[in-house]
Design a protein around this motif. Structure first.
Motif, PDB file in Angstrom:
ATOM      1  N   MET A  13       0.805  -1.211   0.000  1.00  0.00           N
ATOM      2  CA  MET A  13       0.000   0.000   0.000  1.00  0.00           C
ATOM      3  C   MET A  13       0.840   1.263   0.000  1.00  0.00           C
ATOM      4  SD  MET A  13      -3.078  -1.165   2.492  1.00  0.00           S
ATOM      5  CE  MET A  13      -3.939   0.364   2.338  1.00  0.00           C
ATOM      6  N   ALA A  14       2.054   1.210   0.527  1.00  0.00           N
ATOM      7  CA  ALA A  14       2.871   2.417   0.599  1.00  0.00           C
ATOM      8  C   ALA A  14       4.335   2.029   0.743  1.00  0.00           C
ATOM      9  CB  ALA A  14       2.443   3.272   1.781  1.00  0.00           C
ATOM     10  N   ALA A  15       5.168   3.004   0.392  1.00  0.00           N
ATOM     11  CA  ALA A  15       6.613   2.812   0.514  1.00  0.00           C
ATOM     12  C   ALA A  15       7.012   2.808   1.984  1.00  0.00           C
ATOM     13  CB  ALA A  15       7.329   3.953  -0.212  1.00  0.00           C
ATOM     14  N   PRO A  16       8.143   2.188   2.289  1.00  0.00           N
ATOM     15  CA  PRO A  16       8.636   2.256   3.669  1.00  0.00           C
ATOM     16  C   PRO A  16       8.891   3.714   4.067  1.00  0.00           C
ATOM     17  CG  PRO A  16       9.867   0.637   2.402  1.00  0.00           C
ATOM     18  CD  PRO A  16       8.993   1.367   1.443  1.00  0.00           C
ATOM     19  N   ALA A  74       6.059  14.839  -0.492  1.00  0.00           N
ATOM     20  CA  ALA A  74       7.153  13.877  -0.344  1.00  0.00           C
ATOM     21  C   ALA A  74       6.620  12.456  -0.210  1.00  0.00           C
ATOM     22  CB  ALA A  74       8.004  14.237   0.868  1.00  0.00           C
ATOM     23  N   LYS A  75       5.528  12.278   0.513  1.00  0.00           N
ATOM     24  CA  LYS A  75       4.944  10.948   0.695  1.00  0.00           C
ATOM     25  C   LYS A  75       4.411  10.408  -0.622  1.00  0.00           C
ATOM     26  CE  LYS A  75       3.364   7.448   3.032  1.00  0.00           C
ATOM     27  NZ  LYS A  75       4.257   6.312   3.104  1.00  0.00           N
ATOM     28  N   ASN A  76       3.736  11.245  -1.409  1.00  0.00           N
ATOM     29  CA  ASN A  76       3.235  10.805  -2.714  1.00  0.00           C
ATOM     30  C   ASN A  76       4.367  10.443  -3.653  1.00  0.00           C
ATOM     31  OD1 ASN A  76       0.510  10.913  -2.166  1.00  0.00           O
ATOM     32  ND2 ASN A  76       0.308  13.031  -2.805  1.00  0.00           N
ATOM     33  N   ALA A  77       5.439  11.226  -3.647  1.00  0.00           N
ATOM     34  CA  ALA A  77       6.589  10.924  -4.500  1.00  0.00           C
ATOM     35  C   ALA A  77       7.240   9.602  -4.096  1.00  0.00           C
ATOM     36  CB  ALA A  77       7.610  12.054  -4.429  1.00  0.00           C
ATOM     37  N   ALA A  78       7.369   9.365  -2.798  1.00  0.00           N
ATOM     38  CA  ALA A  78       7.953   8.106  -2.320  1.00  0.00           C
ATOM     39  C   ALA A  78       7.061   6.922  -2.688  1.00  0.00           C
ATOM     40  CB  ALA A  78       8.171   8.167  -0.819  1.00  0.00           C
ATOM     41  N   ASP A  79       5.756   7.071  -2.533  1.00  0.00           N
ATOM     42  CA  ASP A  79       4.839   5.992  -2.880  1.00  0.00           C
ATOM     43  C   ASP A  79       4.850   5.721  -4.381  1.00  0.00           C
ATOM     44  OD1 ASP A  79       4.160   5.655  -0.253  1.00  0.00           O
ATOM     45  OD2 ASP A  79       2.247   6.727  -0.398  1.00  0.00           O
ATOM     46  N   ALA A  81       7.336   6.269  -6.508  1.00  0.00           N
ATOM     47  CA  ALA A  81       8.594   5.608  -6.829  1.00  0.00           C
ATOM     48  C   ALA A  81       8.555   4.152  -6.399  1.00  0.00           C
ATOM     49  CB  ALA A  81       9.757   6.331  -6.157  1.00  0.00           C
ATOM     50  N   TRP A  82       7.986   3.898  -5.246  1.00  0.00           N
ATOM     51  CA  TRP A  82       7.906   2.542  -4.710  1.00  0.00           C
ATOM     52  C   TRP A  82       7.033   1.653  -5.585  1.00  0.00           C
ATOM     53  CZ3 TRP A  82      10.227  -0.314  -1.142  1.00  0.00           C
ATOM     54  CH2 TRP A  82       9.579  -1.410  -0.617  1.00  0.00           C
ATOM     55  N   LEU A  83       5.869   2.156  -5.978  1.00  0.00           N
ATOM     56  CA  LEU A  83       4.918   1.337  -6.730  1.00  0.00           C
ATOM     57  C   LEU A  83       5.223   1.284  -8.228  1.00  0.00           C
ATOM     58  CD1 LEU A  83       1.642   2.412  -4.939  1.00  0.00           C
ATOM     59  CD2 LEU A  83       2.857   0.245  -4.701  1.00  0.00           C
ATOM     60  N   LEU A  84       5.588   2.407  -8.819  1.00  0.00           N
ATOM     61  CA  LEU A  84       5.771   2.452 -10.269  1.00  0.00           C
ATOM     62  C   LEU A  84       7.089   1.847 -10.739  1.00  0.00           C
ATOM     63  CD1 LEU A  84       4.310   5.976 -11.070  1.00  0.00           C
ATOM     64  CD2 LEU A  84       3.214   3.754 -11.314  1.00  0.00           C
ATOM     65  N   GLY A  86       8.777  -0.523  -9.182  1.00  0.00           N
ATOM     66  CA  GLY A  86       8.892  -1.918  -8.804  1.00  0.00           C
ATOM     67  C   GLY A  86       9.880  -2.234  -7.718  1.00  0.00           C
ATOM     68  N   GLU A  87      10.238  -1.267  -6.887  1.00  0.00           N
ATOM     69  CA  GLU A  87      11.183  -1.533  -5.809  1.00  0.00           C
ATOM     70  C   GLU A  87      10.616  -2.534  -4.817  1.00  0.00           C
ATOM     71  OE1 GLU A  87      12.346   2.132  -4.024  1.00  0.00           O
ATOM     72  OE2 GLU A  87      12.882   3.023  -5.938  1.00  0.00           O
ATOM     73  N   TRP A  88       9.306  -2.608  -4.691  1.00  0.00           N
ATOM     74  CA  TRP A  88       8.669  -3.512  -3.744  1.00  0.00           C
ATOM     75  C   TRP A  88       8.787  -4.956  -4.181  1.00  0.00           C
ATOM     76  CZ3 TRP A  88       4.690  -6.238  -5.911  1.00  0.00           C
ATOM     77  CH2 TRP A  88       4.162  -5.719  -7.099  1.00  0.00           C
ATOM     78  N   ARG A  89       9.061  -5.204  -5.480  1.00  0.00           N
ATOM     79  CA  ARG A  89       9.141  -6.574  -5.981  1.00  0.00           C
ATOM     80  C   ARG A  89      10.393  -7.305  -5.495  1.00  0.00           C
ATOM     81  NH1 ARG A  89       7.301  -3.874 -11.001  1.00  0.00           N
ATOM     82  NH2 ARG A  89       5.103  -4.335 -11.150  1.00  0.00           N
ATOM     83  N   ASP A  90      11.378  -6.552  -5.039  1.00  0.00           N
ATOM     84  CA  ASP A  90      12.636  -7.149  -4.583  1.00  0.00           C
ATOM     85  C   ASP A  90      12.537  -7.737  -3.192  1.00  0.00           C
ATOM     86  OD1 ASP A  90      13.749  -6.394  -6.966  1.00  0.00           O
ATOM     87  OD2 ASP A  90      14.550  -4.505  -6.175  1.00  0.00           O
ATOM     88  N   GLU A  91      11.457  -7.497  -2.504  1.00  0.00           N
ATOM     89  CA  GLU A  91      11.332  -7.988  -1.123  1.00  0.00           C
ATOM     90  C   GLU A  91      11.155  -9.487  -1.076  1.00  0.00           C
ATOM     91  OE1 GLU A  91       8.247  -5.808   0.841  1.00  0.00           O
ATOM     92  OE2 GLU A  91       9.646  -4.230   1.373  1.00  0.00           O
TER      93      GLU A  91
END
Length: 91
Positions: A13-16, A74-79, A81-84, A86-91
């Motif tokens: 749902m959101a970036a760390p 800043a929160k929207n930009a982080a989210d 970057a996180w979702l678009l 694909g940084e979350w796929r590395d978990e």
């Protein structure tokens, strides 16, 4: 998070939360709490401070508006970057 909900979500749902975002969020919470206390105890504070009470109130509202806008951006930009990206796929 509940496991069945985690399986239904296509992505987190959101970036760390970084230290900077955490600090901004805590400043917003503290500012909102102070604004609530100032509003709740307006009469005694206005008697104690005098003519500076409205300036204190206005300054706090302006601080919250500016801090909130920066935090939200800043929160929207982080989210994004996180979702678009694909940084979350590395978990």
């Amino acid at each position: 998070m509940i496991e069945w909900l985690r399986k239904k979500l296509p992505a987190p749902m959101a970036a760390p939360e970084t230290a900077e975002l955490r600090g901004a969020r805590r400043r917003l919470i503290a500012g909102g709490s102070i604004l609530a206390a100032l509003t709740l105890f307006w009469t005694p504070i206005a008697r104690l401070i005098g003519a500076g009470a409205p300036a204190l109130f206005l300054g706090l509202v302006v601080f919250l508006a500016i801090q909130g806008a920066f935090w939200l951006s800043a929160k929207n930009a982080a989210d994004d970057a996180w979702l678009l990206y694909g940084e979350w796929r590395d978990e």
